[in-house]
Each structure stands twice: as structure tokens, then as C-alpha cells.
Write an enzyme that holds these catalytic residues in place. Structure first.
Site, PDB file in Angstrom:
ATOM      1  N   ARG A 188      13.613  -6.246   3.657  1.00 16.75           N
ATOM      2  CA  ARG A 188      12.473  -6.942   4.508  1.00 16.75           C
ATOM      3  C   ARG A 188      11.353  -6.519   3.877  1.00 16.75           C
ATOM      4  O   ARG A 188      10.652  -5.368   3.756  1.00 16.75           O
ATOM      5  CB  ARG A 188      12.383  -6.346   5.825  1.00 16.75           C
ATOM      6  CG  ARG A 188      11.406  -6.904   7.042  1.00 16.75           C
ATOM      7  CD  ARG A 188      10.517  -6.089   7.144  1.00 16.75           C
ATOM      8  NE  ARG A 188       9.459  -6.639   8.279  1.00 16.75           N
ATOM      9  CZ  ARG A 188       8.286  -5.874   8.080  1.00 16.75           C
ATOM     10  NH1 ARG A 188       7.804  -4.781   7.420  1.00 16.75           N
ATOM     11  NH2 ARG A 188       7.534  -6.076   9.209  1.00 16.75           N
ATOM     12  N   HIS A 199       0.867  -1.273   0.121  1.00 12.81           N
ATOM     13  CA  HIS A 199      -0.080   0.037   0.161  1.00 12.81           C
ATOM     14  C   HIS A 199       0.854   1.248   0.025  1.00 12.81           C
ATOM     15  O   HIS A 199       1.935   1.075   0.490  1.00 12.81           O
ATOM     16  CB  HIS A 199      -0.909  -0.069   1.275  1.00 12.81           C
ATOM     17  CG  HIS A 199      -0.205  -0.396   2.380  1.00 12.81           C
ATOM     18  ND1 HIS A 199      -0.133  -1.547   3.032  1.00 12.81           N
ATOM     19  CD2 HIS A 199       0.680   0.401   3.436  1.00 12.81           C
ATOM     20  CE1 HIS A 199       0.803  -1.685   4.235  1.00 12.81           C
ATOM     21  NE2 HIS A 199       1.244  -0.521   4.521  1.00 12.81           N
ATOM     22  N   GLU A 252       8.244 -10.830   5.546  1.00 13.18           N
ATOM     23  CA  GLU A 252       7.060 -10.760   6.499  1.00 13.18           C
ATOM     24  C   GLU A 252       6.027 -11.381   6.201  1.00 13.18           C
ATOM     25  O   GLU A 252       5.028 -11.043   5.588  1.00 13.18           O
ATOM     26  CB  GLU A 252       6.721  -9.356   7.171  1.00 13.18           C
ATOM     27  CG  GLU A 252       5.979  -9.270   8.144  1.00 13.18           C
ATOM     28  CD  GLU A 252       5.000  -8.255   8.530  1.00 13.18           C
ATOM     29  OE1 GLU A 252       4.482  -7.957   9.436  1.00 13.18           O
ATOM     30  OE2 GLU A 252       4.724  -7.803   7.424  1.00 13.18           O
ATOM     31  N   ASP A 288       7.370  -6.055   3.361  1.00 14.08           N
ATOM     32  CA  ASP A 288       6.423  -5.887   4.359  1.00 14.08           C
ATOM     33  C   ASP A 288       4.909  -6.732   3.851  1.00 14.08           C
ATOM     34  O   ASP A 288       4.851  -6.451   2.614  1.00 14.08           O
ATOM     35  CB  ASP A 288       6.192  -4.434   4.392  1.00 14.08           C
ATOM     36  CG  ASP A 288       4.933  -4.039   5.551  1.00 14.08           C
ATOM     37  OD1 ASP A 288       5.333  -4.535   6.683  1.00 14.08           O
ATOM     38  OD2 ASP A 288       3.793  -3.217   5.046  1.00 14.08           O
TER      39      ASP A 288
END
Ligand code: GLC
Ligand code: CA
Length: 586
Positions: free
Chosen positions: A199, A104, A243, A201
Site C-alpha cells: 500500500r 519521507h 493512496e 503511502d
């Protein structure tokens, strides 16, 4: 097998630039400040930093609401400062991973502004719209209790838009080829500026199908391969750490059967069951979680963690297990969050008891995977429950007992520094702990050093050794003709355990001697080959199996596959082919 996949045995350390060190005195941490603390991090021994979002953002979700992917938020410095920082890190042999938040954007991102203003704008399709209120608008919230819906009406667009997270975080239409191309462009940009990967999300949501008629979102796993291919083409040693709080039976979809998707994933399954084990002194569900998450390609790696910047999510435990963890670590309503988790820091959860903190950290460093430490946990920082939601565990780093914990010269830091009480900066800070050999900080430094000397944990194959005592976990790792063995007592009482190391054939003899790596009490097996040890409350032992000449025994390749079963140990995949375990065998 490639020998030097750096992430298989890294020590990751995550931090937010904004709360780490403020160099210019405006109350907000910045890249200049962080750069000046690199020597501290280098001394601690970490090998990679994971930076939370620092891009331009209205900061309504701590930067997880990005308004420009190609810039540094001016509060933290400039792109120039960022490159100075990655360079300075590289000089010290420290890699930098950054958060990649592309499920997003912020609703203040120019793409979204264009999209809502003009139905013919090319950006309209970059988001997910509906003319009518979708039937499932009040389902699937990630932040229940705070977030009311997953669809909101936009006055300007005169349409509903989808947001898996807060309403100011409109979801990108990640199935759209242009959006995908833009994601690659963002990755390529930061790679060029010196980062070693991302990383990523909210991965399950990025790859899910989205839309008003989607009842059951479906994961489009091949997107993961596309991200990886792009990265590896641009920079061979760059990685993605996903994640993805998913169930073990989908892990291989994320890693890819041939190790062709995500390099790393956080192990949420082990994380939650580890907290249960710590709360209940019962390791059985943890052992199950370890076994369930064992299948992975040889090149893939788990990211292990205790706490992170979010709540401790207990959603995967049974109701009974969850209540036990709540009762032990977060009994008050104000300590809990989103009906499923605990928002406290590690030290207060464990009553600031250094024995228990060491136990938890010893586990973090010896369970299968690569450890990820959260800034401040190395000194046992506390939380501030007066702050909303997850902010309680995001307060500034406590460097010294100078005003504001030495974090800033300003009287108004962005989030308040914890002051007074047992976790106040007056007592809990890096400067004081440096001077005490037995402090948490110095303990952490020593254990990191030792962890680096047992690459077996990152590379090897593990076996859980039966002890008949659910409070004690005994694990052995095998790698290149070497073995290490770890014992952890989760109980508040001392325990006596008996076990055999479990090596057979030519190696059985080695199992008779366990050399303690951290203290003087070594263990010799009795006549029947069994070790008997008394382990104190919350105690832990790190042993080398068979003596300290182990390095001479280390082979250049792993032991050959077992002749009869075609398996290595009890099942780490060979490479190539890196199929999921239990499935194909050559
Ligand atoms: C991830 C982050 C969390 C953030 C959310 C939305 O879950 O860990 O902090 O709020 O994504 O980006
Ligand atoms: Ca500043």
C-alpha cells in the site's frame, strides 16, 4: 484477459501489529500475537491483510515515520517473526500487503542525520533543502491546525528542509535516481520475505516535483510505471495499492492508459460521496462519483473502504454536502479534524445501529471494487475521543471480556483499550459475538462468504438503474453472461421502488426473475417486465438475475463487444488494448 488477478476480487483487512494482539505481555501487539490470530482472520474469510507500518520507527506518526526500512521495530518482534508470520498467512491462503512509506523518512533516520550533519554527504541530496525560507513555507500542509508549515529550519544543517507532513518527516527527494533505486531495493527486500505487494503511502506527493522554487508541483507519472515494472519482474503477482486522494480526471494517469502503472487505488471519491449519501439519504452525488471513477483499465481495481486509520476526509465534497455529513456523523468539534474530516470510527457514527452498519457494509461489498475492512469494524468497535488526532480510532482490538479486552496481559497497553459505555470491551468483543448468530461478526463472516460467490462485482461492468427515488440505489453487474443486482435503501423510512432490470434481446427474459441471495423474498416482474418492491428502512437486497442455474450460463470469456457500438455494456475497457473508456475503440 488474465483470469486470476487475485486483487480483482480480494477481501482486504487492515490492521496495526501494535494494537492487534500482544503475546509477550508488554502492552504492545506483536507478530507472535498476530500469528496466533490468523485462524480468526481465516475464519472471517478475508483473503489479504494490509499491515500498517511496523518498521523501526520513533512512532511519532504511528510508524509513518520510518527510521530503518529494512528492519522490524523491536517492539513488534524480529525479522524472523515477520517471516514466520507471512509463511503462516500463506499456509492459510492469506496474502500480505505492507505499507510502503517512502515520501519521507523519520528525522531520526540515519540518512537524514548524515544529510543534516554534512553538506558533502551523499545523503544531503536525498532530501529537499533551501538556504532561505521559501516563500510558500506556510502553504500546503496536510494536517492543518496541527502542522504549522511545510518547511522548517534545521540548526545543524543551517538550512530549511521540506516536509509535506509533520516537521519530523523530512521529504525524500524522490526525483533523485539514487533515492529511486533505494525505493526499488526496499520493495525487493520485502517481496523476498513473502509479501504480495504494497500500500503505497502518499503517492501524489512521491511523484510530485519538490523544491523551494516549485510553485505548482507537477506529477511525474512515469515513476509509477517504473515501480510496477520492477515489481512485476521480481514477482509477477505482486501489486501496488496507491493512496492517492485525487480528482477523477487524473485517475487514468495513476492507472496508466494501458494499465501499466498502479494496480489498485483507493477510491476516495466514492468514499466521501458514500458518506454523504448515508447522511442525506441522497444517492445522486454518489452515482456521479461512481460514474466519474468508472474509467479504468480492465486489469486495474479500486480499493473501496468505509473508514481507515486516518480521518474520514470530506475535502472533496461541496461545503453544503460536508456540513450535512458533519451534522449527521460528527456534529461536535472534538469529532472533527484538520478542518475537513471526521475522526470517529464507523459504529459510533452510525449510532451503533446494526441496520445502518449492515447497509454501509453491504455497500462496501457491492460497489465496484475490492473491499478493504478496518480491523475492529467487523465487531462494531468504537472510538476514544480523549486520544489526540487520529489515535481515537486506533485503540486495541477487543477480543473478549477479559481484562484489557484480551488484547494484552499488561495493565498498560500502548493505547488504552476502550472500556465502559456502549463500546467498551465488556460488551463489544469478538468472543461474545461469535456466540450470537445475528452478531455483527457473524453477519460479516456470512456477507464475505456471499461476496466471494459474486465475482461479478470485482470483474463485471456496472449499470446504475434509474428508480426516480434518490434514496434508493439499484445497480446491476454484468459479467460472463451473468448478472447480479443490488438494491440499497439509504432512508430511515421504508421505500417502494419500481424498476426494470434492463436486459435486452435474448437476455430480456432472465430479467423477469430476481433470486434473493440472502433471504426468501424473491421478486418476479409484472406483465410489463417491471419489478416492484417494498424495501424496509436501511434495507438491502442481493439478487441473482434469472435464477440459480446461473453457473451453467457462465461463459469462459466475457460477452463479445456490442456489434454496433463496439462497446461492452456501457463501457468497461477491453483488454487488450486497455485504453481508457470513451477514447479509442478498436
Ligand atoms: C498517509 C497515511 C497517514 C500518515 C501520512 C504520512 O496519509 O495514511 O496515516 O500520517 O501518510 O505518512
Ligand atoms: Ca508485545
Amino acid at each position: 484477459m488474465i483470469n486470476d488477478l487475485w486483487y480483482k476480487n480480494a477481501i482486504l483487512y487492515c490492521l496495526s501489529v501494535g494494537t492487534y494482539m500482544d503475546a509477550n505481555g508488554d502492552g504492545i501487539g506483536d507478530f507472535t500475537g498476530l500469528m496466533r490470530r490468523l485462524d480468526y482472520l481465516h475464519g472471517l474469510g478475508i483473503t489479504a491483510i494490509w499491515l500498517m507500518p511496523f518498521q523501526v520507527s520513533p512512532q511519532r506518526d504511528d510508524g509513518y515515520d520510518v527510521a530503518d526500512y529494512y528492519g522490524v521495530d523491536p517492539r513488534y518482534g524480529t525479522l524472523g517473526d515477520f517471516v514466520e508470520f507471512t509463511h503462516a498467512a500463506e499456509q492459510r491462503g492469506i496474502r500480505v500487503l505492507i505499507d510502503l512509506v517512502i515520501n519521507h523518512t523519520s528525522n531520526e533516520h540515519p540518512w537524514f542525520k548524515e544529510a543534516r550533519k554534512d553538506p558533502h554527504s551523499k545523503y544531503r541530496d536525498w532530501y529537499v533543502w533551501s538556504k532561505k525560507k521559501p516563500a510558500n513555507a506556510n502553504t500546503g500542509m496536510v494536517f492543518p491546525g496541527v502542522q504549522k508549515s511545510t518547511w522548517s529550519y534545521d540548526e545543524e544543517a543551517k538550512a530549511w528542509y521540506f516536509h509535506r507532513f509533520y516537521e519530523f518527516q523530512p521529504d525524500l527527494n524522490t526525483s533523485h535516481p539514487e533515492v529511486q533505486a533505494e525505493i526499488l531495493k526496499i520493495m525487493g527486500f520485502w517481496i523476498q520475505l513473502g509479501v504480495s505487494g504494497f500500500r503505497m503511502d502518499a503517492v501524489p506527493f512521491i511523484i510530485a516535483t519538490k523544491g523551494p522554487d516549485v510553485r505548482k508541483p507537477e506529477e511525474q507519472y512515469d515513476m509509477l510505471r517504473m515501480f510496477r515494472e520492477f515489481l512485476q519482474w521480481r514477482q509477477g503477482d505482486a501489486i501496488v495499492l496507491a493512496e492517492a486522494n485525487v480528482l477523477p480526471d487524473t485517475d487514468m494517469e495513476y492507472f496508466g492508459d494501458d494499465g501499466d502503472r498502479m494496480h489498485m487505488m483507493f477510491n476516495f471519491q466514492v468514499n466521501q460521496h458514500l458518506f454523504y449519501a448515508l447522511a442525506a439519504a441522497d444517492t445522486r452525488p454518489l452515482v456521479k462519483a461512481l460514474k466519474a471513477t468508472k474509467p479504468r483499465p480492465a486489469t486495474a481495481q479500486w480499493g473501496l473502504f468505509l473508514r481507515n486509520h486516518d480521518e474520514l476526509d470530506l475535502g472533496r465534497l461541496t461545503e453544503e454536502e460536508r456540513q450535512i455529513v458533519f451534522a449527521a456523523f460528527g456534529p461536535k468539534k472534538e469529532m472533527q479534524l484538520y478542518d475537513r474530516g471526521i475522526r470517529r470510527r464507523l459504529a459510533p457514527m452510525l449510532d451503533g445501529d446494526q441496520r445502518r452498519l449492515e447497509l454501509a457494509y453491504s455497500l462496501l461489498f457491492t460497489l465496484p471494487g475490492t473491499p478493504v475492512i478496518r480491523y475492529g469494524d467487523e465487531i462494531g468497535m468504537g472510538d476514544d475521543l480523549s486520544l489526540p488526532e487520529r489515535n481515537c480510532a486506533r485503540t486495541p482490538m477487543q477480543w473478549s471480556n477479559e481484562p484489557q479486552g484480551g488484547f494484552t496481559k499488561s495493565e498498560k497497553p500502548r493505547l488504552p483499550v476502550i472500556s465502559g459505555g456502549p463500546y467498551g470491551y465488556e460488551h463489544i468483543n469478538a468472543a461474545i459475538q461469535r456466540r450470537h448468530p445475528e452478531s455483527m461478526l457473524n453477519w460479516t463472516e456470512r456477507i464475505i462468504r456471499m461476496r466471494k460467490e459474486v465475482p461479478e462485482v470485482g470483474w463485471g461492468d456496472f449499470t446504475v438503474i434509474p428508480t426516480r427515488d434518490p434514496a434508493v440505489l439499484v445497480m446491476r453487474y454484468d459479467w460472463r453472461n451473468n448478472w447480479v443486482l443490488f438494491v440499497h435503501n439509504f432512508d430511515a423510512k421504508p421505500r417502494e421502488v419500481t424498476f426494470s432490470v434492463g436486459l435486452d434481446g435474448d437476455n430480456a427474459g432472465y430479467g423477469k426473475l430476481l433470486v434473493n441471495l440472502l433471504a426468501e423474498d424473491h421478486s418476479r416482474a409484472d406483465g410489463s417486465g417491471k419489478h416492484r418492491l417494498v424495501i424496509e428502512a436501511y434495507g438491502y437486497r442481493w439478487y441473482r438475475v434469472g435464477g440459480l442455474d446461473y453457473l451453467l450460463r457462465r461463459t469462459e470469456v466475457d460477452a463479445p463487444l456490442h456489434a454496433k457500438t463496439g462497446r461492452r455494456g456501457d463501457g468497461m475497457a477491453a483488454f487488450p488494448p486497455a485504453r481508457s473508456q470513451g477514447k479509442m475503440r478498436p
